[in-house]
Design a protein around this motif. Structure first.
Motif, PDB file in Angstrom:
ATOM      1  N   GLU A 483       0.707  -1.085   0.002  1.00  0.00           N
ATOM      2  CA  GLU A 483      -0.047   0.027  -0.084  1.00  0.00           C
ATOM      3  C   GLU A 483       0.708   1.459  -0.018  1.00  0.00           C
ATOM      4  O   GLU A 483       0.628   2.416  -0.458  1.00  0.00           O
ATOM      5  N   LEU A 486       2.015   2.234  -3.550  1.00  0.00           N
ATOM      6  CA  LEU A 486       0.782   2.353  -4.397  1.00  0.00           C
ATOM      7  C   LEU A 486       0.383   3.835  -4.015  1.00  0.00           C
ATOM      8  O   LEU A 486       0.005   4.788  -4.846  1.00  0.00           O
ATOM      9  N   THR A 487       0.433   4.257  -2.812  1.00  0.00           N
ATOM     10  CA  THR A 487       0.138   5.689  -2.343  1.00  0.00           C
ATOM     11  C   THR A 487       1.278   6.577  -3.031  1.00  0.00           C
ATOM     12  O   THR A 487       0.850   7.807  -3.529  1.00  0.00           O
ATOM     13  N   ASN A 490       0.188   6.810  -6.774  1.00  0.00           N
ATOM     14  CA  ASN A 490      -1.080   7.718  -6.725  1.00  0.00           C
ATOM     15  C   ASN A 490      -0.599   9.300  -6.759  1.00  0.00           C
ATOM     16  O   ASN A 490      -1.142  10.053  -7.638  1.00  0.00           O
ATOM     17  N   GLU A 491       0.214   9.524  -5.677  1.00  0.00           N
ATOM     18  CA  GLU A 491       0.528  10.970  -5.647  1.00  0.00           C
ATOM     19  C   GLU A 491       1.315  11.387  -6.803  1.00  0.00           C
ATOM     20  O   GLU A 491       1.191  12.491  -7.320  1.00  0.00           O
ATOM     21  N   LYS A 493       1.204  10.430  -9.903  1.00  0.00           N
ATOM     22  CA  LYS A 493       0.250  10.452 -10.826  1.00  0.00           C
ATOM     23  C   LYS A 493      -0.288  11.754 -11.237  1.00  0.00           C
ATOM     24  O   LYS A 493      -0.729  12.380 -12.245  1.00  0.00           O
ATOM     25  N   GLN A 494      -0.680  12.554 -10.087  1.00  0.00           N
ATOM     26  CA  GLN A 494      -1.517  13.808  -9.823  1.00  0.00           C
ATOM     27  C   GLN A 494      -0.351  14.925 -10.765  1.00  0.00           C
ATOM     28  O   GLN A 494      -1.223  15.915 -11.065  1.00  0.00           O
ATOM     29  N   GLY A 513      -4.092  -1.061  -9.655  1.00  0.00           N
ATOM     30  CA  GLY A 513      -3.429   0.554  -9.167  1.00  0.00           C
ATOM     31  C   GLY A 513      -1.962   0.672  -9.605  1.00  0.00           C
ATOM     32  O   GLY A 513      -1.742   1.918  -9.473  1.00  0.00           O
ATOM     33  N   GLU A 516      -3.300   0.794 -14.228  1.00  0.00           N
ATOM     34  CA  GLU A 516      -4.341   1.918 -14.473  1.00  0.00           C
ATOM     35  C   GLU A 516      -3.224   3.376 -14.617  1.00  0.00           C
ATOM     36  O   GLU A 516      -3.592   4.357 -15.170  1.00  0.00           O
ATOM     37  N   GLN A 517      -2.334   3.399 -13.588  1.00  0.00           N
ATOM     38  CA  GLN A 517      -1.706   4.681 -13.287  1.00  0.00           C
ATOM     39  C   GLN A 517      -0.273   4.537 -13.920  1.00  0.00           C
ATOM     40  O   GLN A 517       0.272   5.769 -13.923  1.00  0.00           O
ATOM     41  N   SER A 518       0.153   3.548 -14.734  1.00  0.00           N
ATOM     42  CA  SER A 518       1.428   3.545 -15.133  1.00  0.00           C
ATOM     43  C   SER A 518       1.222   3.796 -16.895  1.00  0.00           C
ATOM     44  O   SER A 518       0.177   3.199 -17.245  1.00  0.00           O
TER      45      SER A 518
END
Length: 720
Positions: A483, A486-487, A490-491, A493-494, A513, A516-518
């Protein structure tokens, strides 16, 4: 030494001396293992005497020319008959030069390089005094929760068998007696260790004998057919009986049916573990069952040395069984040339010359490059050296790239991802921040990663599992990226910057997670000593990804086990009728894995055309040929792994939807076309019937050719 001399030596041995030959102890029990020159270790705890140690037949885990020569010299001074020690160790994917983990090597689909990696591992081991490696592990695996999937080459029996042969050839060479650059191989874990319930290590295995023979036994048999000298028993049960006490498995199948007359060794403590398994009341019964099953060497427990003598004297155990085991051990020592040269080529001078040499590193780099699998690429890769790169993540600067079972490797010898990229770009083009640890993330780490990435054109994110999270005892119920990482993803990705994710792991993961983000994903596994250099070669296009998965990546852990060669069921799911509830499907996720067996992308593209089958009828005397033209439709050279699968449409028992039967690796320049041909024979169509007869059935078959197990073109033919 001739066979007659070995038999005479056996006759000279006392009962105690024979029993002690069956004992394997760790290094620290022996004289010569320490500067004090004293027998050390928990002798009292194990209840053994110095006489047992002085007559023990083999040593576990010793390496290094100085140490092994000291141990052997001290032993031979004390041993009455001058019987040398065997030195055995876990050299799984490299000795000091660490290659990618076996699951990664499997993804290279390169049998020659796999063999070369074992040959180099053998050479480094041999000069360090090692005689036997506990490899290859050829267990077929379907459940990525199991930590030891990293030690296998995947989910397919045919491919595993081919790798089993390659590794044995690499380790052993052609002449163990005279070729001191090779060592004896020990295939493991016999049998079916790779199918534990729940993916939990050491857990129960429960399957039919037909399934055992069809899927799990072929790779062990392939290793033995290639001449593998030893077999290691598995920890699990087979048909309710642990292999270390399973006479049907070890005597009837291994010894009689297959004709194996080499040495069988238990895994660590497996003989005594017959007691908690519930098939032996005590150590005495465990000793009876193990010796009757044909287990020649007991590793690190003492059921034999404590009880075999009294069992023989009481008439409860035949001394002939003991003699068989001792003779097999003596024969292996003789085959290795230890009676003539007990030090067998170990040399401090050669260690300095051979171990971690530039030529060995070069092969490790090449194999790591070919083992990586490109899972996704939205035209982000390859990078160019003019881009400003933010290298982020717990594996950005980490030396933890070797993976489990790299016990002699050193992190300081590892080329990290940062080091690899530094060799491709100028200093101002590379920005580095850790971002998080493997399992935890601090606000300060996160903010540093975000600020660093703001100044970059592209983010390269190095994520994954630590080595501790994989390997033996490393079973995981949750196989997602931790996790904390993943955090971090995600950050980042912004920031709306392209993200290239590099994965370091020993198993297929649930990549929700991450996918989708890569914008691009490179599966690097644990790539070994030269991992960072290989990854940099791929990131910047100095090498073109060619690896393909040999184990399916699940859409969710809820699918597990998920594998390509499954059965159809009586109510198969159809994409033409997706809303039908009353078929074999999940109502919340797809049936298919997110990345199937055989999948892998390249920086170029390949087109398959002009599929051709030479005849629609096949017989035992008349094989058929399938051909396909493969064209490189991209702008750069690349390698494509062309795969052939077969399905038996109707069998006496249900048959898999697809079975890999052949593959070819084809190198193509830009715009080049090659014709790839496969020959299909009747022998390839055989399977185990209800009565375990191995034969083919006349009837209709489908053959598929394509770049992976899902994207294929089908033909039909009839076996007559």
């Amino acid at each position: 030494m001739e066979q007659k001399a070995l038999l005479n030596l056996l006759k000279e041995m006392t009962l105690d001396e024979k029993i002690d030959q069956l004992q394997q102890l760790a290094t620290h029990f022996f004289k010569g293992a320490s500067e004090e020159g004293e027998i050390t270790g928990p002798i009292t705890e194990m209840g053994i005497t110095e006489d047992v140690v002085l007559n023990t037949g083999s040593v576990l885990g010793a390496s290094g020319a100085t140490l092994t020569r000291n141990l052997q010299e001290a032993h031979l001074k004390e041993n009455r008959l001058g019987i040398p020690l065997l030195f055995m160790a876990d050299v799984i994917h490299g000795f000091k030069t660490i290659f990618p983990v076996p699951l990664a090597i499997g993804s290279s689909w390169d049998l020659e390089l796999a063999e070369k990696s074992a040959e180099i591992a053998a050479k480094e081991s041999a000069v360090s005094g090692v005689h036997v490696t506990f490899a290859p592990m050829v267990d077929l695996v379907r459940d990525p929760r199991w930590g030891r999937v990293m030690e296998s080459t995947g989910e397919d029996p045919y491919l595993n068998s081919e790798y089993a042969r390659a590794f044995v050839r690499g380790f052993q060479g052609n002449d163990l007696t005279n070729d001191k650059n090779h060592i004896a191989a020990c295939v493991k874990h016999f049998a079916a260790y790779g199918a534990p319930e729940g993916g939990r290590d050491y857990n129960t295995v429960n399957m039919s004998e037909r399934q055992l023979r069809e899927l799990y036994l072929p790779s062990y048999k392939a290793a033995l057919d290639e001449g593998c000298e030893m077999v290691m028993t598995a920890f699990n049960t087979v048909d309710g009986i642990p292999p270390s006490g399973n006479e049907y498995l070890m005597r009837d199948i291994l010894r009689q049916e297959w004709g194996f007359n080499g040495v069988v060794i238990s895994d660590w403590g497996a003989v005594k573990e017959l007691i908690p398994h519930g098939v032996a009341q005590d150590e005495k019964e465990a000793a009876i069952k193990a010796l009757r099953a044909g287990v020649d060497i007991e590793m690190m427990t003492t059921c034999y040395v404590h009880h075999v003598k009294s069992l023989i004297l009481e008439g409860k155990l035949e001394e002939s069984l003991l003699d068989e085991s001792v003779l097999r051990i003596l024969e292996l020592k003789n085959k290795l040339g230890l009676f003539e040269d007990p030090y067998r080529g170990s040399s401090e001078a050669l260690e300095k010359e051979v171990i971690l040499s530039e030529s060995h590193r070069k092969v490790a780099r090449e194999l790591a490059t070919k083992s990586c699998v490109l899972l996704k690429n939205e035209n982000i890769l390859p990078l160019n050296s003019n881009q400003k790169i933010a290298l982020i993540g717990p594996f950005a600067q980490s030396g933890d790239l070797m993976g489990p079972w790299s016990w002699h490797g050193a992190k300081e010898d590892v080329i990290t991802v940062e080091m690899g990229i530094q060799n491709k770009v100028t200093e101002e083009k590379l920005l580095v921040a850790k971002g998080s640890d493997v399992l935890t993330i601090a606000e300060e780490q996160l903010q540093q990663a975000v600020e660093t990435s703001k100044h970059a054109d592209v983010i390269v994110l190095a994520l994954g599992e630590s080595s501790y999270m994989s390997g033996e005892g490393g079973s995981r119920a949750d196989i997602r990226i931790p996790e904390a990482q993943l955090t971090l993803l995600n950050e980042l990705k912004q920031l709306n910057k392209p993200i290239v994710t590099i994965l370091f792991n020993g198993r297929p993961l649930d990549l929700h997670g991450v996918v989708e983000q890569s914008n691009a994903i490179l599966e690097a596994w644990y790539p070994g000593t030269e991992g960072g250099a290989a990854i940099a070669d791929l990131l910047f296009g100095d090498a073109n990804p060619s690896g393909k998965l040999t184990m399916s990546f699940p859409y969710s852990v809820g699918q597990v086990p998920v594998y390509y060669n499954c059965y159809n069921t009586g109510r198969p799911f159809s994409k033409d009728d997706p809303d039908n509830r009353y078929v074999s499907k999940y109502i919340d996720i797809p049936n298919e894995p997110i990345f199937p067996f055989g999948f892998g992308l390249s920086y170029t593209t390949f087109e398959y055309s002009k599929h051709y089958i030479s005849n629609n009828t096949l017989s035992a005397d008349n094989p058929i040929t399938v051909t396909v033209q493969v064209r490189n439709t991209g702008a750069r050279a690349g390698e494509e792994i062309v795969q052939l699968y077969i399905r038996d449409i109707t069998g006496e028992v249900v048959r898999p939807l697809k079975e890999l039967k052949a593959f070819q690796k084809v190198a193509l320049e830009a715009n080049q076309t090659k014709t790839v041909s496969f020959t299909i024979t009747e022998e390839q169509l055989r399977y185990y019937h209800r009565n375990l007869e191995f034969k083919s059935d006349n009837g209709l078959f489908e053959v598929y050719v394509g770049p992976n197990s899902s994207d294929v073109v089908a033909f039909t033919f009839t076996l007559v």
